[in-house]
Enzyme design. Sequence first.
Site, PDB file in Angstrom:
ATOM      1  N   GLY A 347      78.059  97.756  75.236  1.00 51.79           N
ATOM      2  CA  GLY A 347      78.063  98.160  76.535  1.00 51.79           C
ATOM      3  C   GLY A 347      77.436  96.996  77.408  1.00 51.79           C
ATOM      4  O   GLY A 347      77.881  96.768  78.454  1.00 51.79           O
ATOM      5  N   GLU A 370      99.318  75.132  81.949  1.00 54.98           N
ATOM      6  CA  GLU A 370      99.571  73.841  81.178  1.00 54.98           C
ATOM      7  C   GLU A 370     100.694  74.325  80.190  1.00 54.98           C
ATOM      8  O   GLU A 370     100.698  73.519  79.009  1.00 54.98           O
ATOM      9  CB  GLU A 370      98.394  73.193  80.221  1.00 54.98           C
TER      10      GLU A 370
END
Length: 386
Positions: A347, A370
């Site tokens: 969490g 890219e």
Amino acid sequence: MAATRLMPTEEGQDLIDLTREICDKELRPKVDDAERAAATDESFPTEVFRTLGAAGLLSLPHPEEFGGYGQPYEVYLQVVEEIASAWMSVAVGVSVHSLTAYPVTTFGTPEQQSTLLPDMLSGEQLGAYCLSEQQAGSDIGSMTTRATTDDASGEYVLRGRKAWISHAGHADYYTTFARTSDDGGKGLSCLIVPGDATGLSFGTPERKMGLHCDTVREVMYDDVRVDAFRRIGAQGQGMAIALSALDAGRLGIAAAATGLAQSALDLAASYAKERQQFGRAIGANQGLAFLIADMEAAVTSARATYLHAARLKDAGRPFSKEAAVAKLTATDAAMRVTTDAVQVLGGAGYTQDFPAERFMREAKVTQIFEGTNQIQRLVISRHVLR
């Protein structure tokens, strides 16, 4: 960073040490606040780039005679990795800047190199690489931005727009690819456009998932005039220049993705040693320990692929396939390792109290820019099967 590596020279090690010092003093203390702020106020880390430029870290792989440091790509990429381990947006910017100067250092005439490179490599300028368009991403041969010749002045006149451009609105020059004939991909040319050129304008910054300090906008060319001297290579050579530059640029992204993954791994390992559940550190549980081991293997493999490609490049040997392998391997590893880091933190990893969630958001785009990883697979398979 947790990883240690042998450097090829003492000078190379000194550069890595300098980079680590700058990262610890100037980058890591600022990154979290700067990335949160840039998500809403569109700020840009200009001073950080000036710091890196003053230290010579924006011009490492370029020729010494023009203001670069003449370092092997193997050293330069490890500097990029170190920067990415501290601040991914800045590492991407360093890679992009190096890419913008590549056409001049590789394809420029001696006169163009002596005239243009001293400013480009001074550490005081930042470049933008203008290749992609909304309808010409992976298929760059379909670009529509056009450069026509004014017969009276001999200048090129640029019209069109580029998309997804890092540093747009902040760059001092724009390495631009435009159509100079209708001969498909063979009709492209490369021009270096000054940042203060009349008719150059920019769109609203894109609202992105991550890399908020890497400002990305459209670049618009409305009858932008560029002296013919600023055309790099022969007219119509732009496709070859762009593809050659992308081979080098993919290695920059591979190194940056590796640095990002290393930071995620370091965070996960540290948390696993400190977090207590059922009376012991969660890292003592084999299931989680094996996950950490897989993360380490992924980071180490990513680093090995980009270093292998860099050594081929430094030796003057073909490296296109290996650059695609490195980009594919390192960015997939970054996505996997950053996702696993969130899982290790549980969490807490889903909150902004820890940078794990930022790492995960930043990793995703590395699989896209890219050249998407689907394009990398296409490049690799063509090399293997031809």
